[in-house]
Write a protein that holds these residues in place. Structure first.
Motif, PDB file in Angstrom:
ATOM      1  N   SER A 227       0.837  -1.184   0.000  1.00 37.74           N
ATOM      2  CA  SER A 227       0.000   0.000   0.000  1.00 37.74           C
ATOM      3  C   SER A 227       0.876   1.240   0.000  1.00 37.74           C
ATOM      4  N   ASP A 228       0.496   2.176  -0.823  1.00 38.76           N
ATOM      5  CA  ASP A 228       1.198   3.456  -0.871  1.00 38.76           C
ATOM      6  C   ASP A 228       0.102   4.496  -0.968  1.00 38.76           C
ATOM      7  N   TYR A 229      -0.119   5.228   0.106  1.00 41.07           N
ATOM      8  CA  TYR A 229      -1.261   6.134   0.132  1.00 41.07           C
ATOM      9  C   TYR A 229      -0.813   7.484   0.662  1.00 41.07           C
ATOM     10  N   ARG A 230      -1.095   8.525  -0.086  1.00 39.02           N
ATOM     11  CA  ARG A 230      -0.639   9.860   0.322  1.00 39.02           C
ATOM     12  C   ARG A 230      -1.821  10.812   0.405  1.00 39.02           C
ATOM     13  N   THR A 231      -1.818  11.606   1.396  1.00 37.77           N
ATOM     14  CA  THR A 231      -2.886  12.596   1.490  1.00 37.77           C
ATOM     15  C   THR A 231      -2.300  13.976   1.753  1.00 37.77           C
ATOM     16  N   GLN A 232      -3.041  14.959   1.319  1.00 40.69           N
ATOM     17  CA  GLN A 232      -2.685  16.350   1.587  1.00 40.69           C
ATOM     18  C   GLN A 232      -3.958  17.073   1.979  1.00 40.69           C
ATOM     19  N   ARG A 233      -3.823  18.018   2.854  1.00 40.74           N
ATOM     20  CA  ARG A 233      -4.999  18.769   3.270  1.00 40.74           C
ATOM     21  C   ARG A 233      -4.559  20.151   3.703  1.00 40.74           C
ATOM     22  N   SER A 234      -5.336  21.128   3.385  1.00 41.15           N
ATOM     23  CA  SER A 234      -5.044  22.444   3.928  1.00 41.15           C
ATOM     24  C   SER A 234      -6.301  23.026   4.544  1.00 41.15           C
ATOM     25  N   ILE A 235      -6.067  23.862   5.519  1.00 43.26           N
ATOM     26  CA  ILE A 235      -7.145  24.518   6.242  1.00 43.26           C
ATOM     27  C   ILE A 235      -6.740  25.970   6.356  1.00 43.26           C
ATOM     28  N   TRP A 236      -7.671  26.848   6.109  1.00 46.89           N
ATOM     29  CA  TRP A 236      -7.342  28.254   6.257  1.00 46.89           C
ATOM     30  C   TRP A 236      -8.498  28.952   6.951  1.00 46.89           C
ATOM     31  N   GLY A 237      -8.214  29.983   7.673  1.00 47.75           N
ATOM     32  CA  GLY A 237      -9.302  30.666   8.350  1.00 47.75           C
ATOM     33  C   GLY A 237      -8.834  31.912   9.057  1.00 47.75           C
TER      34      GLY A 237
ATOM     35  N   ASP B  69     -13.784  29.920   7.941  1.00 45.53           N
ATOM     36  CA  ASP B  69     -12.914  28.771   7.820  1.00 45.53           C
ATOM     37  C   ASP B  69     -13.101  28.057   6.501  1.00 45.53           C
ATOM     38  N   GLY B  70     -12.058  27.479   6.015  1.00 49.43           N
ATOM     39  CA  GLY B  70     -12.187  26.661   4.819  1.00 49.43           C
ATOM     40  C   GLY B  70     -11.243  25.484   4.889  1.00 49.43           C
ATOM     41  N   ALA B  71     -11.573  24.415   4.184  1.00 46.44           N
ATOM     42  CA  ALA B  71     -10.703  23.252   4.176  1.00 46.44           C
ATOM     43  C   ALA B  71     -10.809  22.547   2.845  1.00 46.44           C
ATOM     44  N   SER B  72      -9.687  22.007   2.416  1.00 47.44           N
ATOM     45  CA  SER B  72      -9.645  21.388   1.095  1.00 47.44           C
ATOM     46  C   SER B  72     -10.416  20.074   1.040  1.00 47.44           C
ATOM     47  N   THR B  73     -10.719  19.485   2.200  1.00 49.76           N
ATOM     48  CA  THR B  73     -11.336  18.157   2.195  1.00 49.76           C
ATOM     49  C   THR B  73     -12.813  18.156   1.859  1.00 49.76           C
ATOM     50  N   PHE B  74     -13.445  19.306   1.924  1.00 48.01           N
ATOM     51  CA  PHE B  74     -14.891  19.304   1.730  1.00 48.01           C
ATOM     52  C   PHE B  74     -15.267  19.773   0.337  1.00 48.01           C
ATOM     53  N   GLY B  75     -16.523  19.576   0.010  1.00 47.84           N
ATOM     54  CA  GLY B  75     -17.020  19.931  -1.312  1.00 47.84           C
ATOM     55  C   GLY B  75     -16.811  21.402  -1.604  1.00 47.84           C
ATOM     56  N   GLU B  76     -16.564  21.695  -2.872  1.00 48.02           N
ATOM     57  CA  GLU B  76     -16.266  23.055  -3.324  1.00 48.02           C
ATOM     58  C   GLU B  76     -17.286  24.067  -2.797  1.00 48.02           C
ATOM     59  N   ASN B  77     -18.562  23.678  -2.803  1.00 48.57           N
ATOM     60  CA  ASN B  77     -19.607  24.629  -2.422  1.00 48.57           C
ATOM     61  C   ASN B  77     -19.812  24.714  -0.916  1.00 48.57           C
ATOM     62  N   GLU B  78     -19.266  23.765  -0.201  1.00 49.09           N
ATOM     63  CA  GLU B  78     -19.505  23.719   1.237  1.00 49.09           C
ATOM     64  C   GLU B  78     -18.258  24.093   2.010  1.00 49.09           C
ATOM     65  N   ARG B  79     -17.266  24.568   1.295  1.00 47.79           N
ATOM     66  CA  ARG B  79     -15.966  24.716   1.875  1.00 47.79           C
ATOM     67  C   ARG B  79     -15.876  25.809   2.925  1.00 47.79           C
TER      68      ARG B  79
END
Lengths: 450, 1005
Positions: free
Chosen positions: B551-561, B583-593
């Protein structure tokens, strides 16, 4: 002045900080559904994935679950799933993990096949590749439909939200239609070498489609077509599910051979015969080559006493290693389809001829050779012939997931007990539907009585 | 990532140069050198206080007292009016007016008194800059290093146990590095973790509980990397009302940890060392009958030898711990260096934990308006774990095995004892080591460019590298070909926060504090695993086997606020705060960010009013009413990429296929949102001899994320949806009292009590499974994680309905649809009876049979001081909850358990315990416990030697006695480790050991 410089400095700092924020990260781990079905490569990869998932994952419950119900396997642990299956009766509910697994894996594969069928026509690619992709997806879908109604009373022909269920005749007819359409695709545009080499190097797709078509004609009671189609299958051709023994292991090996398995084959293929006074264990005929083909007869262990304590052997056959290949269908099945179709049509002599072909077979491409003498039973009794066909199917087609259907079809008058039953040849007629389906699909029909 | 990092470094460097060059400029203008000296003394016992801090407020100038409580420093200041503050941990801060004129020699002798009630503490979490706790509109709990000195917790989260009202702290496993769960005011999510956000010195830290290698559910949580010896104090915000300015990470609460810092003065060396012994507190009731059933007459018992496998699986284990720190400061520079080593054995044979920590922090004042602080902690630790589970878990085997067989090796070969592993072979031959390295670094800059304006910039960097292995040698009975697996996880978390606070007087009676801030956070993780079997002999690496998985699994996430917070204070009596956070975060839907979280709070210090002072003010010296409202989100509930339907990669036959996932993506996902209202009061009585803090709260969580099951006929199995609501309601009470305060003897009591009612008010479909084979569920109208399963057949009058043999049996019948309060319809069990026999008929029925959420929790600590002796006694109580004891289930069926022993001895009929196996209700246990958590006796040798300042000896014991009615090892466990929904399940868990410890602490300067 110095305040202005300070404040300017801080604004400068803030600016740099804000500018460095990245807000979108694509998933580099795996493509998503809207990226896959857009081109040939995506569709080919989805086809490979479908075969991979079916052969390494879905095939396990196809063999294991009805295998326990119809006594092919003896169980030596008290894990709830195999225990409930061994006991059967009405206590077996849609919460049984095995029943759930079988249902959801088949439908997952069916969904993948449907996605491919729905999208392949929209993509430009060489005709031979397209026909391969479509024929394979239709074949796979037909196969999942078949396995569904072999174990459940009804099934949805098409996946979807609140999917509608159809009765087994309609489902099998839908499978037949799909297989015929697949044959049509191949006939119109022969499968390209590119597709053959990359996706189905170990499968003779045309023969496999014919074989399953023959199987479903028999199940549907269309004996003429069953015989005609079985005759079209080239018995010297091999189609196999392929395993590498490491990342893609033979799924039956995984649960029935590897380590200290709690599910092992019954020494006599688990065949129970009823001489009228209650079930007794079938004694395999001396010299039946299929016994030593499928099992290591030198090891004698026993299932748990509460499960009957039947003798179990170590499994061999198509399952003795992690990389053993499993046939997509066995050529012997075609002979047995013809035997039964003739018998059902009252052509008893032709039926016995086919039975003897199986009994005397020594040249099977997969080595499933009984090597016995001709059948000595009552060749004038249709029921004796059908019983012999049931026994030959049980042995020849050991662990192919068909015995549940065979028992129900050939011994249709037998009514399983609603209570715990560890003796008779099957302890259910159909499985209850997975509770996950019941809870989330209002169209899920009532569970069968037994 | 790298680019981002270099950019930040560049910014910091630039800022240093930029502002540094103006240093000379900033300090000009008629400054005079003043010489400050004096002593700081304890107002109660008149003893000098070493290490107290003296600060000239807002001037970056100050010092600390030496061991005799004396301070002496010089500072360049313009003549004028200033404030000078005297403070130290555990004492009330005293702020005095300071008028600097012509006299340059200033002598100040200050008496400060212990802050038993903690109502006067200064806090920084969730507010703009330093704020007195008595000004806040929300409750905030603090834990100081003194609170945990006697108990020496293993990790930071363990330090919260019993010290914070409203915090349920559970150790999920007794392994030496076993995970811990912290619930502040109950669970606030279902699919994610309910553990709070941890911030150490401004760095948002990783507290993941990743199961790198399948150890049967057991995991560590990453706070175990940090040595709790480094804690100076902890501030705890328990819900959205307080934590709204932490935005979408705060709905589980925020725990901010401040580590120890250097103080001006001669180098101070602290050294501590301890040794400890761990042992199992209680065995599972095993089959010690020394009998077996006669194979020829299965009704007769005949003599046999039975073995207690637990004697071998568990052992006494020893450990030691050493800690040294050097701290001090001169002029504008303060420093602390520390190093620690911990080594602890596990009670399961061949398990252990070793940890090394190194830390350095430098505080540098650059100019009067600018200071910088840089800190780094490096941790390296390793553990040897033992897996749980069917094929190789020793305790799992114990549950299934018939203890007639002697598992000891014969001529070096461990006998095969059946389809379960030989437990002796498992503990002796399985290797499951984990290695973790961790770096936590921060750079903090403070600017005071204008009077009243404070600007801070924090850059935090947290890197963790975890490496887990599993090695089962060739020839192992249940894995004859051996197994070698290795998995690594590299996690990097960066936060970059800019905050500013400006305070000024609008009018003489109205004070205003305005806070603004912006944060950017970036996380990435890289998981890599290889699994092999069919090993070559001797070699242990994964190269020695054939590949079975990778398994090779990579994640990235950003949060800004960003946030804006405004507080007005009226005459130091009434405080009103309004705040908002975007607040905003890359993990959520574009419209719900992008999300907005508001907050409002108010407090009223009635005790400052004259009418109060003149009436009951003599008894109640402090009384504050407070109320607070706020919203916060839970962003980390969801792993990155949950919005996509990502196909799995399936390599086969030289090609790579794509397989549809079980879980379908959902592009409309948004963070869960908690709305909290809390109100309460703080009260100080009898000149703060008795302090009471009481808070009532109500949390509503909406948009609860649930992994909704999909009908398999959709082609998928599940999908995350915002389709639930949940509430938490409760109260919490903290009492701190000095019962006796004499010159030679004192007795203080601290008690925390809390009650939380959790209720899932809506889940789609009425009920969803959370795990453990559907026995932990969320159902509308029920607390989260209630137990669901088969139950006893009962007569219509409620009494047990026995079968023809007189044994208990499962209830049977049918299900009827019932509409729940939220409109969802679920099937509810109705028992049916055979009209002639009266016996149950129909399908086996399930219902809700237990609740793992405690009714109330409490903790009482007593500290007795007599001359140089201190006795600390802490009792923890968790009451009114159930544990599902799978251990009991197995021991009711399998012959190694006590049930078989009783049947063999004829105490109960043969076969009478077997039906329990199928009746889940039979192994629902009352988990309520009262534990003598800690007893510590210490002797402080107050030496007057010139070089050794202090020498203290401590003897202590932990988890000595548990008063409970639990069948198994210990009710304080959880098989699914830090899982949120699955709580109170006990299956083959390692119990929490009893620990005896002897320690010594020496301080030199």
């Amino acid at each position: 002045m110095k305040y202005i410089i300070k404040i300017f400095g801080i604004i400068f700092l803030t600016g740099i900080m804000l500018a460095s924020c990245k807000k979108d990260f694509p998933n580099i781990n795996a493509p998503s559904d809207d990226q896959i079905f857009k081109d040939k490569d995506g569709l080919m990869a989805a086809s490979i994935g479908l075969i991979q998932h079916f052969s390494t994952s879905t095939l396990a419950p196809i063999v294991e679950i009805p295998g326990i119900t119809t006594r092919e396997f003896g169980v030596s642990s008290t894990y709830v799933t195999p225990m409930e299956l061994t006991y059967g009766g009405t206590a077996l509910s849609g919460e049984n993990a095995g029943v759930i697994r079988l249902w959801s894996r088949l439908l997952r594969d069916k969904g993948m096949a449907e996605n491919i069928i729905a999208n392949a026509d929209k993509v430009d690619m060489p005709a031979g590749t397209k026909s391969g992709i479509l024929a394979l997806a239709k074949f796979m879908k037909a196969m999942t439909l078949g396995y569904l109604v072999m174990d459940y009373q009804e099934a949805p022909i098409n996946n979807g939200v609140d999917a509608k269920f159809s009765n087994r005749t309609d489902v099998l007819n839908a499978a037949v239609t799909l297989l015929k359409s697949a044959l049509g695709d191949i006939a119109a545009n022969p499968i390209s070498n590119d597709f053959k080499k990359k996706v189905i190097p170990t499968i003779d797709l045309k023969n496999s489609i014919q074989a399953f078509l023959a199987r479903y004609y028999l199940y549907l009671g269309d004996y003429q077509n069953a015989i005609a189609t079985a005759d079209k299958v080239d018995l010297t051709s091999k189609s196999e599910w392929w395993y590498d023994g490491s990342e893609n292991k033979n799924p039956v090996y995984t649960f029935a051979v590897d380590g200290q398995p709690d599910t092992k084959p019954r020494w006599n293929f688990g065949i129970m015969v009823n001489p009228g006074t209650g079930y007794v264990e079938y004694q395999p005929e001396a010299g039946d080559g299929r016994l030593t083909f499928y099992m290591d007869t030198t090891v004698h262990e026993h299932a748990l006493p509460e499960f009957g304590g039947y003798e179990v052997h170590n499994l061999k056959g198509f399952f003795d290693n992690g990389n053993s290949k499993i046939p997509v269908y066995l050529p012997g099945e075609m002979i047995l389809i013809k035997a039964e179709a003739y018998a059902r049509q009252g052509k008893l002599a032709e039926a016995v001829t086919q039975i003897n072909l199986i009994r005397e077979k020594t040249n099977d491409v997969f080595g499933v050779n009984a090597g016995l003498g001709a059948w000595t039973g009552d060749a004038t009794s249709k029921s004796a012939i059908l019983d012999q066909i049931y026994i030959q199917r049980s042995i020849e087609l050991f662990l192919t997931g068909q015995r549940f259907e065979d028992s129900r079809r050939i011994h249709s008058s037998f009514v399983p007990s609603p209570n715990q039953d560890i003796v008779s040849e099957r302890n259910r007629n159909f499985y209850p539907y997975s509770y996950v389906e019941r809870n989330n699909n209002p169209n899920c029909p009532a569970d069968p009585k037994i | 990532m790298k680019k981002f990092f270099t950019r930040i470094l560049f910014v910091v460097l630039m800022a240093g140069l930029f502002f540094g060059s103006y240093k000379a400029n900033a300090q000009t203008g008629g400054a005079v050198t003043y010489h400050f000296r004096g002593t700081v003394t304890d107002a109660k016992n008149q003893e000098p206080i070493p290490g107290a801090t003296i600060i000239i407020v807002n001037q970056n100038l100050g010092s600390a007292t030496n061991r005799d409580g004396v301070f002496d420093f010089t500072a360049k200041l313009k003549p004028g009016n200033y404030q000078i503050a005297f403070s130290t941990v555990g004492y009330k801060t005293v702020v005095k007016k300071l008028v600097l004129g012509n006299n340059t020699n200033i002598t100040l002798n200050e008496l400060i008194s212990p802050d038993i009630t903690r109502l006067n503490e200064v806090v920084v979490t969730g507010v703009s800059g330093f704020t007195k706790k008595s000004h806040l509109g929300n409750s905030i709990s603090t834990v100081s290093s003194k609170d945990i000195e006697a108990t020496t917790p293993l990790s930071i989260d363990a330090a919260l146990q019993g010290n914070v009202a409203g915090a349920l702290v559970m150790r999920n496993s007794g392994n030496p590095a076993g995970g811990i769960s912290v619930r502040l005011r109950g669970a606030s999510t279902v699919v994610g973790s309910s553990d709070p956000l941890y911030i150490i010195d401004g760095v948002i830290v990783n507290n993941n509980s990743s199961q790198l290698i399948n150890l049967g559910g057991y995991t560590q949580n990453r706070l175990v990397d940090i040595d709790p010896n480094e804690i100076d104090h902890i501030e705890v915000l328990k819900g959205a009302a307080a934590a709204a300015i932490y935005g979408s990470r705060a709905s589980n609460g925020v725990v901010q940890i401040f580590t120890k810092r250097g103080k001006t003065g001669k180098p101070k060396i602290t050294f501590s060392s301890s040794v400890n012994m761990n042992q199992i507190r209680k065995y599972l009731p095993w089959n010690d009958a020394q009998l077996k059933w006669d194979p020829n007459d299965p009704t007769k018992a005949i003599p046999a030898t039975r073995y207690n496998y637990q004697d071998y699986i568990f052992n006494k284990a020893y450990g030691n711990e050493n800690y040294i720190s050097v701290s001090g400061g001169k002029g504008n520079t303060k420093y602390i260096f520390s190093a620690s080593q911990l080594s602890n054995g596990g009670i399961v044979r061949n398990t252990d934990f070793k940890r090394y920590n190194f830390r350095v922090r430098i505080d540098q004042i650059i100019s009067r308006w600018m200071s910088i602080s840089v800190g780094t902690t490096v941790s390296s630790n390793s553990s040897n774990e033992m897996p749980n589970g069917k094929n190789y878990g020793p305790i799992t085997s114990l549950l299934f095995a018939d203890n007639l067989k002697n598992p000891s090796p014969v001529n070096g070969v461990y006998p095969n004892i059946g389809w379960m592993a030989n437990p002796y072979e498992a503990v002796d031959r399985i290797e499951a080591p984990q290695k973790n390295s961790r770096t936590l670094s921060d750079i903090q800059m403070k600017f005071t460019p204008l009077k009243g304006l404070n600007i801070t910039y924090i850059f935090g960097y947290d890197h963790a590298f975890n490496d887990a292995r599993l090695f089962i040698p060739v020839g192992f009975n249940t894995k004859p070909y051996g197994v070698s697996e290795k998995a690594t996880m590299a996690t990097t978390m960066i936060n970059s926060d800019l905050n500013a606070a400006y305070s000024f007087h609008l009018s003489p009676s109205i004070n205003s504090i305005t806070g603004v801030g912006y944060t950017y956070q970036y996380n990435e993780s890289q998981y890599f695993a290889i699994r092999t079997n069919h090993l070559a002999p001797v070699a242990k690496v994964t190269d020695a086997g054939t590949l079975t998985g990778r398994s090779d699994y990579r994640t990235q996430r950003s949060i800004w606020g960003g946030y804006l917070q405004q507080t007005f204070g009226f005459k130091e009596k009434v405080f009103v705060t309004l705040a908002g956070r975007w607040d905003g975060a890359s993990t959520f839907g574009e419209n719900e960010r992008n999300q907005f979280y508001p907050k409002a709070s108010a407090s009223y210090l009635i005790s400052k009013e004259n009418f109060f002072k003149n009436s009951i003010g003599k008894v109640v010296n402090l009384f504050k009413l407070r109320a607070s409202y706020g919203q916060a989100g839970n962003l980390s509930a969801l792993a990155p990429y949950s919005i996509y339907t990502s196909y799995s990669l399936a390599p086969i036959n030289g090609q790579t296929g794509l397989v549809a996932p079980v879980r379908s993506g959902n592009p409309d996902l948004r963070p869960e949102r908690q709305t909290e209202f809390e109100a309460g009061f703080d009260m100080g009585l009898l000149q703060d001899r008795l302090g009471i803090e009481f808070t009532w709260y109500k949390q509503d969580i909406k948009d609860l994320l649930l992994l909704r099951s999909l009908a398999p006929s959709t082609g998928y199995g599940s999908r995350y949806e915002n389709v639930g609501t949940m509430t938490n309601k409760g109260w919490e009470l903290a009492i701190r009292a000095t019962v006796i305060q004499k010159k030679n003897f004192s007795w203080t009591v601290t008690g925390t009590f809390s009650q939380n009612h959790n209720k899932v008010t809506h889940v789609v479909g009425g009920k969803i499974d959370l795990g453990m084979w559907g026995t932990s569920i969320a159902q509308s109208g029920q607390p989260l994680g209630v137990f669901y399963g088969y139950f006893f057949a009962t007569k219509p009058d409620g009494s047990l309905l026995l079968n023809s043999k007189g044994f208990v049996q499962r209830a049977k019948g049918h299900y009827e649809n019932k509409t729940l309060p939220d409109g969802e319809v679920i099937p509810v069990a109705v028992q049916d009876y055979d009209p002639t026999t009266g016996q149950p008929v129909g399908t086996n029925l399930k219902k809700i049979i237990g609740d793992p959420n405690p009714k109330w929790i409490g903790s009482v600590s007593n500290t007795f001081n007599y001359k140089n002796f201190t006795l600390f006694v802490k009792v923890d109580m968790v009451q009114g909850f159930n544990v599902m004891s799978w251990d009991k289930r197995m021991f009711d069926l399998f012959p190694g358990g006590e049930a078989t022993a009783k049947e063999l001895r004829g105490e109960i009929p043969k076969g009478s315990s077997f039906p329990n196996f199928f009746i889940y209700q039979s192994f629902i246990e009352n988990g309520s416990f009262v534990k003598l958590r800690d007893v510590a006796l210490s002797y402080d040798l107050k030496l007057k030697s010139s070089w050794i300042h202090n020498l203290k000896f401590t003897m202590s014991g932990s988890n000595l006695v548990s008063f409970d009615h639990y069948w198994g090892f210990d009710p304080e466990v959880n098989t699914e480790a830090q899982s949120n929904g699955v709580r109170g399940q006990d299956m083959a868990n390692v119990p929490i050991p009893r620990v005896y410890r002897f320690g010594i602490v020496a301080t030199f300067n």
